[in-house]
Design a protein around this motif. Sequence first.
Motif, PDB file in Angstrom:
ATOM      1  N   GLN A 701       8.674  -1.338  -1.054  1.00  0.00           N
ATOM      2  CA  GLN A 701       8.837   0.112  -1.055  1.00  0.00           C
ATOM      3  C   GLN A 701       9.842   0.549   0.008  1.00  0.00           C
ATOM      4  N   ILE A 831       1.982   0.920  -5.101  1.00  0.00           N
ATOM      5  CA  ILE A 831       3.428   1.054  -5.299  1.00  0.00           C
ATOM      6  C   ILE A 831       3.758   0.694  -6.725  1.00  0.00           C
ATOM      7  N   GLN A 835       9.552   0.905  -9.106  1.00  0.00           N
ATOM      8  CA  GLN A 835      10.209   1.382  -7.908  1.00  0.00           C
ATOM      9  C   GLN A 835      10.412   0.283  -6.886  1.00  0.00           C
ATOM     10  N   ALA A 836       9.544  -0.703  -6.912  1.00  0.00           N
ATOM     11  CA  ALA A 836       9.594  -1.747  -5.901  1.00  0.00           C
ATOM     12  C   ALA A 836      10.570  -2.845  -6.249  1.00  0.00           C
TER      13      ALA A 836
END
Length: 884
Positions: A701, A831, A835-836
Motif C-alpha cells: 500500500q 488492502i 491497489q497493492a
Amino acid sequence: VIAAAAGPQQIPLSPPSTESRRRASEDAQKHAMERTRRRQERLAIVQQSREEWEREEAKAQAKAEEIERRRQDTIWKEACERGAASPSPADGSAASSLRVAWQKFGYISTRIYSFEQDFTGRRLTKLCLEDNNLQSICDIAVYCANLIHLSLASNAIRTLEDGDISRLSKLEHLNLLHNQLQVLPEDIGKLTHLRELDIAGNCLTRLPDSICELQHLRRLNVECNGLVELPEGIGDMVACQELNANSNALSELPRSIIRLDPLQKLSINDNNLQRLPNAIGNLRNMQILHASKNNISELPSSICRLESLQSLWLDYNTHMAALPADFHLLQKLRDLKMDGNPNMVLPPIEKLADGAKSVLRWSECRYASNQSAMQLSIIMSVQDILRQVGRNRLLFEDDAHQPLASLLEENVDYKGRLYCQFLPEALWTVFLPKLERTWCSKDQQVVGIRSFAFDRTDIEKALMEFRDAGGKVAHRHAKAKFRRCSCRNNSAEKKPCGRMTAGGWMCQRPAFLLRMNIIREREMAKKKRENIEQTRVDAAIGSAERAAKRYLSSDEGKRHIQRQAEERVVAEGLAAVLAREVDGNEHENESDDGMSSDASENTTLTMASTVRRELARKATTMKIRLHPSFPKRVQAMKSVLRAEYIITEANKRRKAAEETNRKIKTILKSWVGVNTEEAFDVWREAIREAKRGKRRDIKAQLRADRLKYESDLALLEYAKRQLVLWQEEWDEFNDAKYWVNEKTGESTYQEPVVEHFLPSGWVMSEPPPHIIDHTTGEILGREDIEEIEFDSLASTSDCCESSEYYSTSLDDQSAGVVLNRVTFALPENGIDAGQANIGGKVRAGLDAETAIAAARILKRRRDVLLKKRKTQRRQSNRMLEEKA
C-alpha cells in the motif's frame, strides 16, 4: 296574513260514519286475501322448481355415480390387464403382479377375486392395495390363495379375523403399515413361509405368541405402536436379521433375544428401556444397534464383543455416564451418536463431538492407561520389595549357598542410569519367602508394603512392557555381573564362574535390571520445557552477540566505538584532574575561613572561577588528546567497550527471551486443556504469519500510494513543460492576443493553462505521510523512502520477538504500526489487491514522451533530495556527537 300571524287554530273533525268503516274493512280483507293468494302461488312455483332441481340433481348424481363406477371399474380392469400382460418370471411360473394404490375406493373389486378365472394360466402372486380405505379383507384368502406378496398399507383395517390371512400359506411378504389394527390374529404363526412382516403405525399393545413360530421371518417391523413387551419366545425366530421396535413403550427386552444369531440390525429408539441384555455380546453378527431416547444408564460390558458393529446410537439417554472399558474393541464402528447425554463423563463430551474414531482412540488410550496403572503398581511393589531386601541384608547373609551379593546388586550403571540388578528366580524363591516371615511378625517394624498378591505372569509382563516418561523401566541383561557367585551345575553342586575380575565382579549370568525411580510425564515435560526455554535464551544471546559483532565490524560501529573510547579516556583524565583540584581547593578553603567579602565580590569571583575551570577543562582535554599514550589508552578502551557492548546487547536479548518464556507460561496456564509447547508454537507462528501478511500489505500500500503520487507529480510536471512551449504573441489585425506552440507551430486565441494538458477530472493526490520528513516538512529522498518501505517488511521479525507480541489480546484491525518516524494505522478492511499491485513507476495511460519526461524529472529531484538528505544526516550525527 292575519290568520298566520294569529298562529295555528283548531279545526273541528267530524267522527267517521258507519258506511265508511264498513268499506275500509272490506278493502282490508280483499288486500289480505290477495296477498295470501300471491304467497301460495310463489310457494307453488318454488316447490315445483325445487322438485325439478332435485330430479335433475338425482339424475346428475346417478350419472356421476355411474361414471365413477365405470371409472373405478376401468381402473380395476386396466390393473388386471396390466397384471395379466406383465412378463412371466424366469422360472416360468406365470406369476402376475397387480397394483391399485392411492384411489380410496373403499372396496375390492370382484375382478380381483376372478382374476385367475378371467386370465387362464396366470396366477396372482403380488397384490398392492395401499390407501384405499379398506376395512375388511376377508375374501382375499378365499380367492387369492396363491399370493406371495400382499401390501395393505395406509388403509382403515381395524381387525383381522382368524383365517383372513392365515390361509395364505404361500405368503412371504405382508405389509400392514399405517392401519388401525389393535390385535393380530392368533393364527398368524401359520404363515410358515413369511419372510417380511411390517405392522408399523398401528395400535397394537401386544404381539401374539404364535408370531415366534415364523421360522423363516427375516424382517419384523413393529415401529410406532403401543407395545409394552415383546414375546418371550422371540428368540425362536432363528432367521430374523432385522428387528425394528422404535417408538413403543418397551421397558425391557426379552432374554431370548440373545439367541437371534443372524440379527444384524436392532432398532429400539424412543422406548423406556433401562438396560440392555447382559449377554447382548452373543449377537456377533450385529452391525447396527440404535437405542436412542431411552433411560439406559449403563451399557453391558459384553457389548464390546460385537466385532461387526458399525453403527451405534445412544443419544438422549440422560442417565448414561460412561462407556465400557473395552469399548476400543469395536474397531469397525463408524457411526456413533452420543448427543444429549449431559452426565457423560467417560469419554468427555468434547471427544464425543469428534466422532467414532476419536472415541475409539480415547478408549484405547484409556484401556492402555488402566493397564499402565496396573503395571505401574506392580513395578512400584517390586521396587519396594528390593528396597526392603537392601535394608534387611541380615536376613539373607546367613545363607551360604546363595549370598545376597550373588542375587542383588544395587546402583548398577547401565546406559548412563542407575538400576537395581536381581535374578528373576530369586524374587520368588528367596526374597518373598523371607520377607513374608517379616511381614507376619509383629516384632518387626516394616517400612513399605506388607503383602504382594500379583500373579507371576503379570509381573513378568510388567517388567518387559512397562514404560514411563524416560523409557523402559526394566531390561533383561544376558551378561549381568555380580560380586558373589551362586551358580550350580546340573547336579545342583556349586560351580563358581571363575576368578574375580577388575572392579570386584566374580559372576556373570542373565538377570533383570530395574530402574528404582519412576519418571513422570509431568517431570519429563517440565524438564523438556526448561530445556526449550534455556535453548531459546541461548539462541537469543548467540543471535545478539553475532549481531553486535557484525555492527562492531561495520564502519558505523567502528566510528561509534572510536568516539566512545576517546570520550571515555578523556573523561577518565578529566576525572583524575578534577580529583586533584578538589584536594587543592580543600586546603585553600581551610586557610581562607577567616576571610569575608561582600556578595558582589563573591559573584564576580564565582563567574571568574567558572570561566577558568571551563578553559582549564578544554586545555586539559587537548593535553590528554595530544599525550603520546593517548592512542594506546584509546585502543585498550576500545577492547573494553567492545566487550561491554556485546555483553549489554546479549543481556537485553536474554531479558527479552526470559520475558518471552514468562509470557509463554502465562498463556499456557490460561489455555485450559492445551498445556503443550507445540500448541503454543503453532499459535505463535499463526499470529506471526498474520503480522507478516499485514506488513506485506502495508508495504504494498505504501508503494502504491507513492507511485500514484509520483505519477501524478510527473503528469503535472509534463503539463507545465508543455505550457512553457506556448509563447504569447499579438495579432495586429484583430487587436488581440494569441499563443503559438514553438515546437509544433500550432496557434490559439485561448490562453493555455495547465489544466488543458491534464486529463479531465484530474486531481493532484496528496503526498503520502511516509515520504515526508516531519522535522523539515520536505519530501524525503528515494533511498530513504525505499528504506522506510523495506523496514515495514524487514522489521516483522523484531516485532514478533518483542514482549508485546505475546499479549493474549491482540487487536490487529486497529493496531498502529510505527516505522521509524512515521506512524500510520492499518486499514479497517484490509488492502485491495488491485491497489497493492501497481506495476511501473508512472500511472498507466501516459505516452512514451510523458514517461521519458517523468523519468528525467524524478531523477533530477532524486539527486537533489539525496544530496540534501546526506547533509541533514551529517548535521544530525554532529549533534549526536555533541550530546554524547
